[in-house]
Scaffold this active site. Structure first.
Site, PDB file in Angstrom:
ATOM      1  N   THR A   1      40.106  39.953  39.371  1.00 15.95           N
ATOM      2  CA  THR A   1      39.377  38.557  39.578  1.00 15.95           C
ATOM      3  C   THR A   1      38.133  38.766  40.719  1.00 15.95           C
ATOM      4  OG1 THR A   1      40.491  38.535  41.987  1.00 15.95           O
ATOM      5  CG2 THR A   1      41.729  37.749  39.785  1.00 15.95           C
TER       6      THR A   1
ATOM      7  N   GLY B   1      33.152  47.130  30.889  1.00 14.53           N
ATOM      8  CA  GLY B   1      34.592  45.968  30.515  1.00 14.53           C
ATOM      9  C   GLY B   1      33.688  45.034  31.680  1.00 14.53           C
TER      10      GLY B   1
ATOM     11  N   GLU C   1      40.167  41.530  33.884  1.00 16.18           N
ATOM     12  CA  GLU C   1      39.228  42.672  34.309  1.00 16.18           C
ATOM     13  C   GLU C   1      39.456  42.319  35.898  1.00 16.18           C
ATOM     14  OE1 GLU C   1      36.761  44.571  31.486  1.00 16.18           O
ATOM     15  OE2 GLU C   1      38.171  44.370  29.816  1.00 16.18           O
TER      16      GLU C   1
ATOM     17  N   PHE D   1      44.080  47.947  26.657  1.00  9.98           N
ATOM     18  CA  PHE D   1      43.661  48.979  28.005  1.00  9.98           C
ATOM     19  C   PHE D   1      45.156  48.113  28.788  1.00  9.98           C
ATOM     20  CE2 PHE D   1      41.302  48.619  31.943  1.00  9.98           C
ATOM     21  CZ  PHE D   1      41.108  50.085  32.149  1.00  9.98           C
TER      22      PHE D   1
END
Ligand code: COS
Length: 389
Positions: A368, A240, A366, A120
């Site tokens: 912070t 995710g 993914e 990704f």
């Protein structure tokens, strides 16, 4: 309620982690790489396609079972779990939701079988938390798009066969508008892997810089609407982030188990240190934080697929809460585990310092935890305004 199937899959994942992952975890960390074979073994049991529907040869697990299995893999080694989380989460989910039937048929079975590893690629050198500020360009060119730009912190960027890369398709648009999502094949001309990052934790996980240099993506590599890719990315990160929460739980649980085991064995002042209130207080705090974070993570997992009117918290906010809470639990728990081990905990010879290093990752990637707080608080205030109005 936990179902029999969930318990069985969780037990299978734990057994696999115990036999095939954990024994090599310290060595992989030291070597800064995973064994090639582990990818095949993970795939063989179906873990690469846990969230992929059966029609595309996935296991089609419900997201709670997925979170449970992922936690166990992370208990074995967080770098392995990260690969599995990215494969199932942002990459497969984006294709499933926004891809054409042809794209789904082409990629999902390969992702599910592990024949293709997915990556990704959203972040850039100057677009981290402000992901919509990305500068990679996609310019229309006969039957496709020409991409130019640099992506950073791409997990598995060198191993992956398929990279979901985001690029600006409308150079006059700014922010979230005019960004496309592209299915980039890493074998394409113009896909160049840059430097491999040297990381604090998750050292076995390969994180690289990727340069897209005049890389041509044919039209069938564009996912959905060329202007809505940023929204696809955000949506994919909902699942995710639940995956990252599960990964953090596995790290926390491992640290907790090591620490309790050590506390009952280690004797000082003529008695196991588990007899001391100071240690018991730590163990109680660790157990409570892990259980709380796990309940929230499973709740978020339960909600991620739900559509419909969104009260507070929405699936988006819940997944941010899960990621925030579980990653902070992992950091805190692993820190306490090192403390319980005392001088030994600070040594590389014992497993807890690695867990503490690994735990820092989920607080950052993914999105912070500062961004998680932004996402949650924005919704709190929106909900309040809605209620007042
Ligand atoms: N699902 C669907 N759409 C979403 C969404 C979601 N979960 N979150 C946001 N969107 C949509 C918004 O609805 C908005 O669309 P509309 O204008 O049509 O309503 C659009 O996306 C832009 O969203 P927003 O206004 O929230 O964008 P911002 O630029 O303000 O930034 C943050 C949003 C900061 C939350 C985002 O950039 C972010 O998550 N940053 C962290 C990046 C990240 O996680 N990077 C990790 C990469 S992988 S290691």
């Amino acid at each position: 309620m936990t179902t029999t199937e969930q318990l069985e899959i969780r037990a299978m994942a734990r057994e696999f982690a115990e036999g095939e992952i954990r024994p090599s975890s310290a060595e992989w960390d030291a070597r800064r790489e995973l064994d090639d074979e582990i990818f095949g073994k993970v795939a063989e049991l179906g873990f690469m396609g846990m969230l992929i529907p059966e029609e595309y040869q996935g296991l089609d697990l419900d997201p709670v079972t997925y979170a449970m299995a992922l936690e166990e893999l992370a208990w074995g080694d967080a770098s392995v779990a990260l690969t599995v989380a990215i494969q199932n989460g942002p990459v497969a989910r984006a294709i499933l939701r926004h891809g054409s039937e042809e794209q789904k048929e082409r990629w999902l079975p390969k992702l599910a079988s592990g024949d293709v590893l997915g990556a990704f690629a959203l972040s850039e050198p100057d677009a981290g938390s402000d992901a919509a500020a990305l500068e990679t360009k996609a310019v229309r060119e006969g039957g496709g798009w020409r991409l130019n730009g640099t992506k950073r912190w791409v997990t598995n960027g060198a191993r992956a066969g398929l990279v979901l890369a985001f690029a600006r398709t409308d150079q006059d648009a700014s922010g979230a508008d005019g960004i496309g999502a592209f299915l980039v094949e890493s074998g394409s001309d113009g896909y160049r892997v840059g430097r491999r990052e040297r990381t604090l934790g998750l050292r076995a996980s390969e994180t690289v810089e990727v340069h897209l240099e005049d890389l041509f993506v044919p039209d069938d590599g564009l996912l959905g609407d060329p202007a809505r890719g940023f929204r696809y990315a955000m949506r994919s990160l909902v699942v995710g982030r639940v995956g990252i929460a599960a990964q953090a739980l596995g790290i926390a649980q491992a640290a907790f188990e090591h620490a309790t085991g050590y506390a009952v064995e280690r004797e000082q002042f003529g008695t196991p240190i588990a007899d001391f209130g100071a240690i018991r207080e730590k163990l109680a705090g660790m157990a409570s934080r892990i259980s709380g974070a796990r309940a929230l993570t499973h709740d978020a997992a339960r909600r991620i697929s739900q559509e419909g009117p969104e009260g507070f918290p929405s699936p988006n906010a819940l997944s941010a809460m899960a990621k925030l809470t579980a990653s902070e639990a992992a950091m805190w728990v692993s820190d306490e585990a090192v403390q319980i081990y005392g001088g030994y905990g600070y040594m590389r010879d014992y497993p807890v310092e690695k867990l503490m290093r690994d735990a820092k990752g989920p607080e950052i990637y993914e999105g912070t935890n500062e961004i998680m707080r932004h996402v949650i608080s924005r919704e709190v205030l929106r909900d309040l305004a809605g209620t007042d109005g």
